[in-house]
Design an enzyme around this catalytic site. Structure first.
Site, PDB file in Angstrom:
ATOM      1  N   LYS A 174      75.453 -56.471  83.643  1.00  0.00           N
ATOM      2  CA  LYS A 174      75.289 -57.079  84.973  1.00  0.00           C
ATOM      3  C   LYS A 174      74.857 -58.535  84.812  1.00  0.00           C
ATOM      4  O   LYS A 174      73.747 -58.819  84.371  1.00  0.00           O
ATOM      5  CB  LYS A 174      74.209 -56.354  85.791  1.00  0.00           C
ATOM      6  CG  LYS A 174      74.211 -56.819  87.239  1.00  0.00           C
ATOM      7  CD  LYS A 174      72.920 -56.588  87.972  1.00  0.00           C
ATOM      8  CE  LYS A 174      72.002 -57.777  87.993  1.00  0.00           C
ATOM      9  NZ  LYS A 174      72.546 -59.005  88.604  1.00  0.00           N
ATOM     10  N   GLU A 249      63.263 -60.812  77.356  1.00  0.00           N
ATOM     11  CA  GLU A 249      63.152 -62.249  77.054  1.00  0.00           C
ATOM     12  C   GLU A 249      62.833 -62.922  78.381  1.00  0.00           C
ATOM     13  O   GLU A 249      63.688 -62.976  79.270  1.00  0.00           O
ATOM     14  CB  GLU A 249      64.481 -62.795  76.503  1.00  0.00           C
ATOM     15  CG  GLU A 249      64.919 -62.211  75.183  1.00  0.00           C
ATOM     16  CD  GLU A 249      64.080 -62.683  74.013  1.00  0.00           C
ATOM     17  OE1 GLU A 249      63.341 -63.675  74.142  1.00  0.00           O
ATOM     18  OE2 GLU A 249      64.150 -62.022  72.961  1.00  0.00           O
ATOM     19  N   CYS A 283      65.120 -71.814  79.313  1.00  0.00           N
ATOM     20  CA  CYS A 283      63.868 -71.071  79.129  1.00  0.00           C
ATOM     21  C   CYS A 283      62.977 -71.803  78.136  1.00  0.00           C
ATOM     22  O   CYS A 283      61.759 -71.681  78.159  1.00  0.00           O
ATOM     23  CB  CYS A 283      64.157 -69.661  78.655  1.00  0.00           C
ATOM     24  SG  CYS A 283      65.337 -69.622  77.322  1.00  0.00           S
ATOM     25  N   GLU A 382      55.394 -71.525  85.399  1.00  0.00           N
ATOM     26  CA  GLU A 382      56.766 -71.911  85.080  1.00  0.00           C
ATOM     27  C   GLU A 382      57.443 -72.459  86.339  1.00  0.00           C
ATOM     28  O   GLU A 382      57.494 -71.778  87.360  1.00  0.00           O
ATOM     29  CB  GLU A 382      57.570 -70.703  84.565  1.00  0.00           C
ATOM     30  CG  GLU A 382      58.964 -71.113  84.129  1.00  0.00           C
ATOM     31  CD  GLU A 382      59.854 -69.961  83.677  1.00  0.00           C
ATOM     32  OE1 GLU A 382      59.920 -68.935  84.382  1.00  0.00           O
ATOM     33  OE2 GLU A 382      60.499 -70.094  82.618  1.00  0.00           O
TER      34      GLU A 382
HETATM   35  P1  NAD Z   1      65.699 -63.232  87.383  1.00  0.00           P
HETATM   36  O1  NAD Z   1      64.572 -62.485  86.781  1.00  0.00           O
HETATM   37  O2  NAD Z   1      65.653 -63.511  88.831  1.00  0.00           O
HETATM   38  O3  NAD Z   1      67.076 -62.462  87.133  1.00  0.00           O
HETATM   39  C1  NAD Z   1      67.572 -62.144  85.847  1.00  0.00           C
HETATM   40  C2  NAD Z   1      68.555 -60.988  85.974  1.00  0.00           C
HETATM   41  O4  NAD Z   1      67.842 -59.810  86.312  1.00  0.00           O
HETATM   42  C3  NAD Z   1      69.591 -61.164  87.077  1.00  0.00           C
HETATM   43  O5  NAD Z   1      70.819 -60.599  86.660  1.00  0.00           O
HETATM   44  C4  NAD Z   1      68.994 -60.362  88.221  1.00  0.00           C
HETATM   45  O6  NAD Z   1      69.940 -59.929  89.170  1.00  0.00           O
HETATM   46  C5  NAD Z   1      68.363 -59.195  87.474  1.00  0.00           C
HETATM   47  N1  NAD Z   1      67.251 -58.531  88.144  1.00  0.00           N
HETATM   48  C6  NAD Z   1      66.317 -59.092  88.944  1.00  0.00           C
HETATM   49  N2  NAD Z   1      65.430 -58.152  89.349  1.00  0.00           N
HETATM   50  C7  NAD Z   1      65.785 -56.990  88.755  1.00  0.00           C
HETATM   51  C8  NAD Z   1      65.261 -55.668  88.773  1.00  0.00           C
HETATM   52  N3  NAD Z   1      64.169 -55.355  89.474  1.00  0.00           N
HETATM   53  N4  NAD Z   1      65.875 -54.709  88.051  1.00  0.00           N
HETATM   54  C9  NAD Z   1      66.969 -55.017  87.298  1.00  0.00           C
HETATM   55  N5  NAD Z   1      67.525 -56.244  87.272  1.00  0.00           N
HETATM   56  C10 NAD Z   1      66.946 -57.229  87.976  1.00  0.00           C
HETATM   57  O7  NAD Z   1      65.849 -64.575  86.529  1.00  0.00           O
HETATM   58  P2  NAD Z   1      66.828 -65.800  86.768  1.00  0.00           P
HETATM   59  O8  NAD Z   1      66.344 -66.574  87.960  1.00  0.00           O
HETATM   60  O9  NAD Z   1      68.237 -65.345  86.726  1.00  0.00           O
HETATM   61  O10 NAD Z   1      66.557 -66.657  85.437  1.00  0.00           O
HETATM   62  C11 NAD Z   1      65.495 -67.528  85.280  1.00  0.00           C
HETATM   63  C12 NAD Z   1      64.374 -66.899  84.446  1.00  0.00           C
HETATM   64  O11 NAD Z   1      64.919 -66.412  83.238  1.00  0.00           O
HETATM   65  C13 NAD Z   1      63.308 -67.895  84.058  1.00  0.00           C
HETATM   66  O12 NAD Z   1      62.041 -67.310  84.211  1.00  0.00           O
HETATM   67  C14 NAD Z   1      63.583 -68.160  82.591  1.00  0.00           C
HETATM   68  O13 NAD Z   1      62.468 -68.562  81.839  1.00  0.00           O
HETATM   69  C15 NAD Z   1      64.084 -66.825  82.148  1.00  0.00           C
HETATM   70  N6  NAD Z   1      64.870 -66.951  80.934  1.00  0.00           N
HETATM   71  C16 NAD Z   1      64.305 -66.534  79.764  1.00  0.00           C
HETATM   72  C17 NAD Z   1      65.012 -66.651  78.576  1.00  0.00           C
HETATM   73  C18 NAD Z   1      64.420 -66.189  77.275  1.00  0.00           C
HETATM   74  O14 NAD Z   1      65.181 -65.988  76.343  1.00  0.00           O
HETATM   75  N7  NAD Z   1      63.122 -66.014  77.157  1.00  0.00           N
HETATM   76  C19 NAD Z   1      66.313 -67.193  78.584  1.00  0.00           C
HETATM   77  C20 NAD Z   1      66.840 -67.618  79.797  1.00  0.00           C
HETATM   78  C21 NAD Z   1      66.123 -67.481  80.971  1.00  0.00           C
END
Ligand code: NAD
Length: 495
Positions: A174, A249, A283, A382
């Site tokens: 997804k 992550e 990130c 963040e």
């Molecule tokens: P997000 O947490 O909103 O969403 C990430 C994914 O998870 C999306 O596909 C979303 O639809 C899904 N999702 C959200 N809630 C969920 C749930 N309850 N159950 C299952 N799936 C769910 O994050 P975002 O806005 O897409 O990305 C930004 C964040 O990602 C930032 O905090 C960034 O630091 C982090 N990030 C971390 C890394 C790393 O490797 N540490 C890499 C890239 C991004």
């Protein structure tokens, strides 16, 4: 032009009749990019069913053969690099050089993982008994869920999918909803490379419905999740109910420590790229500059002078330094933090939405710098945007204390010419990654990637560590003594 996508289940693109749809837009122009099925729990059920059905045959496919299919996927991706790089930029807003870099990272990782098909090493270990042979073999977990964010819309999916496939798992995937076209195109690459039906399945839709259904389904044995810390914590808790392996992550608040003996022109380019590359939405983006008081003012002046020559605009123009932020939600959240910053800190650069002409069509923000004391919200939370908090310190020791006093621990960096201090920083910075004389960004696929504290739960992606994310260790004892031998009891060391 908007492209219509379906779900990819059991080797077929399908769009259930009457399904709700959502679309993605170009954050620079608000033009539509793609239209997608808002998946339901029923769709997830079918996708997991297909993955479960495909698992036994994929698991039995020799790993080098799986590697050949991956190598073909890398070749297809290479052939499509220019087009996919453009799509990354159109759907997510990072500048074209970085859009192409996103795709190159995908190619590099798939190639690297294809070679793992001829490794997947276990261990041979001596037995305490005679005529007994002990070894370990790696086995796939089964059906795994890959849930990804929007900021590396081809690279992060590939980090997960390629590692899951080479180790013999089948996948339900997804992507983030605002980069769903990139996610779907990644799946098309594997389809073109000959991945058998059911081995890789795509369900687009919300985290609450589609993501959650993947996390709680008992047929899914592992979840690989990259995203925000709050969502990750929720996924961890739900996955724990099924005692499944959940790899997380999550967020970051990555510091650059700029010491008084640093090469300032080198640090300038590093801080600029680290803080404002991908509009600060990596990130690993540099969101804190912890700077020694002896160079504080002179470096800030260099930085703000340099920003006067930094262009924000059309991300498809190769001369642009920074594109838009990824979405209206991102823009709102970042502007909210800028308001907080105005109250608790001193604005040194930017701090506004860019308006007029083409800016009015998209989500363009100025690169922004605040001078702040450690402990303010902008210095600890963040923001995930082009906002840099500059914190003045009096010593290396204070710099490390400040750097470590946040909930996250993904990336970190120190600029210094003192080799002893550099090695101390490697030891003392609480982060999964430390760079010396380089910015906080710049991961390479052959090295492990991940963070400590609230950035994750101990796992690592990429490098050889990625294999551990998707495999179980089977321990094997072969007794060729033709008699019952009892460990600990018959061992010669027990005599
Ligand atoms: P997000 O947490 O909103 O969403 C990430 C994914 O998870 C999306 O596909 C979303 O639809 C899904 N999702 C959200 N809630 C969920 C749930 N309850 N159950 C299952 N799936 C769910 O994050 P975002 O806005 O897409 O990305 C930004 C964040 O990602 C930032 O905090 C960034 O630091 C982090 N990030 C971390 C890394 C790393 O490797 N540490 C890499 C890239 C991004």
């Amino acid at each position: 032009m908007e492209q219509e996508y379906g779900l990819f289940i059991d080797g077929k693109w399908t769009a259930p009749p009457g399904a709700n749809r959502f679309r993605t837009i170009n954050p620079a122009t608000r033009e539509p990019v793609g239209s997608f099925v808002a998946g339901t729990t029923g769709d997830v059920d079918r996708a997991i069913g297909a993955a479960a059905k495909a698992f036994p045959a994929w698991k039995e496919t020799p790993a080098p053969k799986r590697g050949e299919i991956l190598l073909e996927a890398a070749r297809v991706m290479k052939q499509r690099k220019a087009e996919l790089g453009r799509l990354v930029t159109r759907e997510m807003g990072k500048v074209i050089g970085e859009g192409l870099g996103d795709v190159q990272e995908s190619i590099d990782f798939i190639e690297y993982m294809s070679g793992e098909g001829r490794r997947l090493f276990g261990e041979t270990v001596p037995s305490e008994l005679r005529s007994k042979f002990c070894l370990t073999v790696l086995q796939p977990k089964g059906v795994v869920a890959c849930i990804t964010p929007w900021n590396f819309p081809t690279a992060i999916p590939n980090w997960k999918i390629a590692a899951a496939l080479i180790t013999g798992n089948t996948v339900v995937f997804k992507p983030a909803s605002n980069t769903a076209a990139c996610g779907a195109e990644v799946v098309k690459v594997y389809e073109a490379a000959g991945v058998p039906p059911g081995v890789l399945n795509l369900v687009t839709g919300s985290g609450a419905v589609v993501g959650n259904a993947m996390v709680v389904d008992p047929r899914v044995r592992a979840v690989s999740f990259t995203g925000g810390t709050d969502a990750g914590r929720d996924v961890y808790v739900r996955g724990a109910q099924g005692l499944k392996m959940v790899h997380l992550e999550l967020g970051g608040k990555n510091p650059v420590l700029l010491m008084e003996d640093a090469d300032l022109p080198l640090a300038l380019e590093g801080v600029l790229f680290g803080a404002f590359g991908t509009s600060g939405q990596r990130c690993t983006a540099t969101s804190r500059l912890i700077v020694h008081e002896k160079v504080h003012e002179s470096f800030l002046k260099m930085l703000t002078d340099r920003l006067d020559r930094f262009s924000v605009g059309d991300p498809l123009d190769p001369k642009t330094g920074m594109g838009p932020v990824a979405s209206a939600d991102q823009e709102k959240k970042i502007l909210g933090y800028i308001e907080i910053g105005r109250k608790e800190a001193t604005l040194r650069y930017g701090g506004a939405k860019l308006t007029g002409g083409a800016y009015d069509q998209g989500f363009f923000l100025q690169p922004t710098i605040f001078e702040t004391k450690h402990g303010t919200r902008i210095s600890k939370e963040e923001i995930f945007g082009p906002v840099l908090s500059v914190i003045r310190v009096g010593s290396y020791e204070e710099a490390v204390r400040v750097a470590n006093d946040v909930e996250y621990g993904l990336s970190s960096s120190i600029y210094t010419k003192d080799v002893n201090r550099a090695f101390r920083a490697i030891r003392e910075l609480e982060a999964g990654i430390t760079y010396v004389n380089a910015p906080t960004i710049g991961a390479e696929v052959q090295l492990p990637f991940g963070g400590v504290k609230n950035t994750g739960n101990g796992g690592r992606e990429a490098g050889s560590a990625a294999i551990g994310e998707f495999t179980e260790i089977k321990t094997v004892f072969v007794d060729f003594s033709a008699k019952l031998q009892k460990a600990q009891i018959d061992s010669e060391s027990a005599a």
